[in-house]
Design a protein around this motif. Structure first.
Motif, PDB file in Angstrom:
ATOM      1  N   SER A  55       0.828  -1.209   0.000  1.00  0.00           N
ATOM      2  CA  SER A  55       0.000   0.000   0.000  1.00  0.00           C
ATOM      3  C   SER A  55       0.859   1.254   0.000  1.00  0.00           C
ATOM      4  CB  SER A  55      -0.957  -0.006   1.191  1.00  0.00           C
ATOM      5  OG  SER A  55      -0.254   0.065   2.419  1.00  0.00           O
ATOM      6  N   LEU A  98      -6.502 -10.105   1.014  1.00  0.00           N
ATOM      7  CA  LEU A  98      -7.025  -9.557   2.272  1.00  0.00           C
ATOM      8  C   LEU A  98      -7.028 -10.601   3.392  1.00  0.00           C
ATOM      9  CD1 LEU A  98      -9.953  -7.242   1.087  1.00  0.00           C
ATOM     10  CD2 LEU A  98      -7.583  -6.618   1.641  1.00  0.00           C
ATOM     11  N   TYR A 126      -5.134 -11.542   7.115  1.00  0.00           N
ATOM     12  CA  TYR A 126      -5.173 -10.700   8.309  1.00  0.00           C
ATOM     13  C   TYR A 126      -4.360  -9.410   8.163  1.00  0.00           C
ATOM     14  CZ  TYR A 126      -0.429 -12.128   9.512  1.00  0.00           C
ATOM     15  OH  TYR A 126       0.926 -12.321   9.506  1.00  0.00           O
ATOM     16  N   ASN A 181      -5.213  -4.806   4.453  1.00  0.00           N
ATOM     17  CA  ASN A 181      -6.186  -3.902   5.070  1.00  0.00           C
ATOM     18  C   ASN A 181      -6.621  -2.845   4.053  1.00  0.00           C
ATOM     19  OD1 ASN A 181      -7.644  -2.152   6.670  1.00  0.00           O
ATOM     20  ND2 ASN A 181      -6.141  -2.091   8.327  1.00  0.00           N
ATOM     21  N   ALA A 213      -8.117  -0.254   4.515  1.00  0.00           N
ATOM     22  CA  ALA A 213      -7.917   1.084   5.076  1.00  0.00           C
ATOM     23  C   ALA A 213      -6.562   1.666   4.687  1.00  0.00           C
ATOM     24  CB  ALA A 213      -8.044   1.038   6.600  1.00  0.00           C
ATOM     25  N   ASN A 214      -5.606   0.797   4.333  1.00  0.00           N
ATOM     26  CA  ASN A 214      -4.293   1.284   3.911  1.00  0.00           C
ATOM     27  C   ASN A 214      -4.358   2.054   2.598  1.00  0.00           C
ATOM     28  OD1 ASN A 214      -3.070   0.132   6.147  1.00  0.00           O
ATOM     29  ND2 ASN A 214      -2.510  -1.752   5.066  1.00  0.00           N
ATOM     30  N   HIS A 273     -10.180  -8.094  -5.157  1.00  0.00           N
ATOM     31  CA  HIS A 273     -10.023  -9.015  -4.046  1.00  0.00           C
ATOM     32  C   HIS A 273      -9.791 -10.408  -4.624  1.00  0.00           C
ATOM     33  CE1 HIS A 273     -11.916 -11.010  -0.217  1.00  0.00           C
ATOM     34  NE2 HIS A 273     -10.602 -11.183  -0.296  1.00  0.00           N
ATOM     35  N   ARG A 321       1.333   2.271   9.402  1.00  0.00           N
ATOM     36  CA  ARG A 321       0.433   1.257   8.848  1.00  0.00           C
ATOM     37  C   ARG A 321       1.045  -0.147   8.783  1.00  0.00           C
ATOM     38  NH1 ARG A 321      -0.632   5.909   5.817  1.00  0.00           N
ATOM     39  NH2 ARG A 321      -2.813   6.631   5.921  1.00  0.00           N
ATOM     40  N   TYR A 358       1.448  -3.782  10.255  1.00  0.00           N
ATOM     41  CA  TYR A 358       0.604  -4.611  11.116  1.00  0.00           C
ATOM     42  C   TYR A 358       1.298  -4.822  12.459  1.00  0.00           C
ATOM     43  CZ  TYR A 358      -2.651  -8.298  12.419  1.00  0.00           C
ATOM     44  OH  TYR A 358      -3.606  -9.043  13.065  1.00  0.00           O
ATOM     45  N   TRP A 369      -6.930   3.025  13.687  1.00  0.00           N
ATOM     46  CA  TRP A 369      -6.405   2.115  12.656  1.00  0.00           C
ATOM     47  C   TRP A 369      -5.940   0.810  13.280  1.00  0.00           C
ATOM     48  CZ3 TRP A 369      -1.880  -0.462  11.682  1.00  0.00           C
ATOM     49  CH2 TRP A 369      -1.736  -1.020  10.399  1.00  0.00           C
ATOM     50  N   TRP A 370      -5.170   0.894  14.386  1.00  0.00           N
ATOM     51  CA  TRP A 370      -4.542  -0.314  14.899  1.00  0.00           C
ATOM     52  C   TRP A 370      -5.322  -1.038  15.979  1.00  0.00           C
ATOM     53  CZ3 TRP A 370      -3.330   0.257  20.071  1.00  0.00           C
ATOM     54  CH2 TRP A 370      -3.008   1.535  20.542  1.00  0.00           C
ATOM     55  N   LEU A 402      -7.147  -4.206  15.046  1.00  0.00           N
ATOM     56  CA  LEU A 402      -6.295  -5.312  14.627  1.00  0.00           C
ATOM     57  C   LEU A 402      -5.782  -6.127  15.804  1.00  0.00           C
ATOM     58  CD1 LEU A 402      -4.166  -3.416  11.942  1.00  0.00           C
ATOM     59  CD2 LEU A 402      -6.321  -4.655  11.632  1.00  0.00           C
TER      60      LEU A 402
END
Length: 331
Positions: free
Chosen positions: A14, A38, A40, A43, A45-46, A60, A184, A186, A315-316, A319
């Motif tokens: 990303s 996609l 885990y 994302n 959102a990235n 996807h 961003r 993980y 964001w995090w 997760l």
């Protein structure tokens, strides 16, 4: 130009797409297609900063899906393959998906690129394929001696990429990078794991004696290196992308504690993981000869990264494992 970025919703992928379409890597291509399974670490959102950008198409899907690839690749000028399972600890516990994605998935993608005559293929790999080095730095001619299932799966992919260059004449280049960091990422990798834990007032685990050494590369510098290889890399060749900042994990921990207003009472010594490589170090002079230089000083990049996690718990936090999902209390 039409670029297909596999794994483009992940951390590095990303960042590459955002830089590519944002003009940070030179003239932007007319079209970027992101293909991401996609899992885990992928994302959507990235890619949110690019919402509404008509140059971006998201699909996807899986690089192991040959039928899908044959519908996507016509008209593609270049593939940048960032799709991979990447976390060493996860590979120790369950290696099958690493082989499936990193080896079989890469082979399926390579074959589709040959079948559809894609002009350019950039495969993104890692310094971990070399194993561990006590002194000095690896050149691109160093033997591959991986010690974890993750590294072995990446090494297998690298060898397949090389074979498709030699056997089929596919115009491929391989990059191997040092440890990436930045916004961003993980929160299972050491920097975001430690930062998000410390911001919540939780302890952090430090493996073994903490003297394992890694070279740190800001993700934006990595993206600049990738683009340079894509545009100027010789067919069939390997290029190293380094950051130029080697630190022990203890040194890194000290910096993260200070950045998060914590001290060593927050550190929990943890038994070392199996086959934990002691030191990685890349000689990136081949890429530097093409003009590569990392631009983000580590001190600046780390401070900005910590600030981003501090400012973006939305964001995090989703997760985190369910028991840890609670209101953030940054300090």
């Amino acid at each position: 130009m039409h670029v297909l970025v596999t794994g483009g919703a992940g951390f590095i992928g990303s960042a590459y797409v955002r830089n590519l379409l944002g003009g940070g890597l030179g003239p932007a291509p007319a079209t970027v297609t992101v293909l991401d399974k996609l899992t885990y670490a992928g994302n959507p959102a990235n890619l949110a900063p690019l919402a509404g950008d008509r140059r971006l198409r998201f699909v996807h899907g899986d690089i192991g899906d040959a039928e899908l690839l044959h519908t996507l690749l016509p008209g593609v000028d270049a593939i940048v393959n960032l799709a991979a399972e990447t976390h060493v600890d996860r590979s120790i516990g369950s290696a099958a998906e690493f082989v499936t994605t990193n080896v079989l998935g890469t082979q399926t993608l390579l074959q589709a690129a040959v079948d559809l005559a894609v002009p350019r293929f950039l495969h993104v790999s890692t310094d971990e394929v070399y194993g561990s080095i006590e002194t000095g730095s690896w050149t691109e001619q160093a033997p591959l001696l991986p010690n974890s299932p993750y590294a072995a799966a990446k090494a297998g992919a690298d060898l397949l990429v090389r074979s498709y260059a030699r056997t089929h004449g596919l115009n491929v280049s391989i990059t191997r990078c040092s440890n990436n960091y930045g916004p961003r990422q993980y929160p299972e990798k050491i920097i975001p794991l430690f930062v998000t834990s410390l911001l919540r007032g939780e302890p952090v685990p430090l493996y073994g004696d903490g003297l394992n050494v890694r070279d740190w590369l800001h993700v934006d510098d990595h993206c600049r290196g990738l683009q340079l290889v894509l545009e100027q890399g010789a067919p069939g060749e390997v290029y190293h992308i380094g950051g130029g900042t080697e630190l022990t994990n203890r040194d890194l921990t000290t910096r993260l504690l200070a950045a998060c207003d914590a001290d060593w009472s927050a550190v929990r010594p943890t038994p070392d993981r199996p086959a934990h490589d002691r030191r990685y170090s890349l000689d990136d002079s081949r890429l530097r000869a093409l003009g590569y230089r990392p631009r983000v000083p580590f001190e600046t990049g780390l401070a900005e990264t910590v600030a981003w996690y501090r400012a973006n718990p939305s964001w995090w936090e989703p997760l985190l494992p369910a028991p840890l999902r609670r209101a953030a209390a940054p300090r």
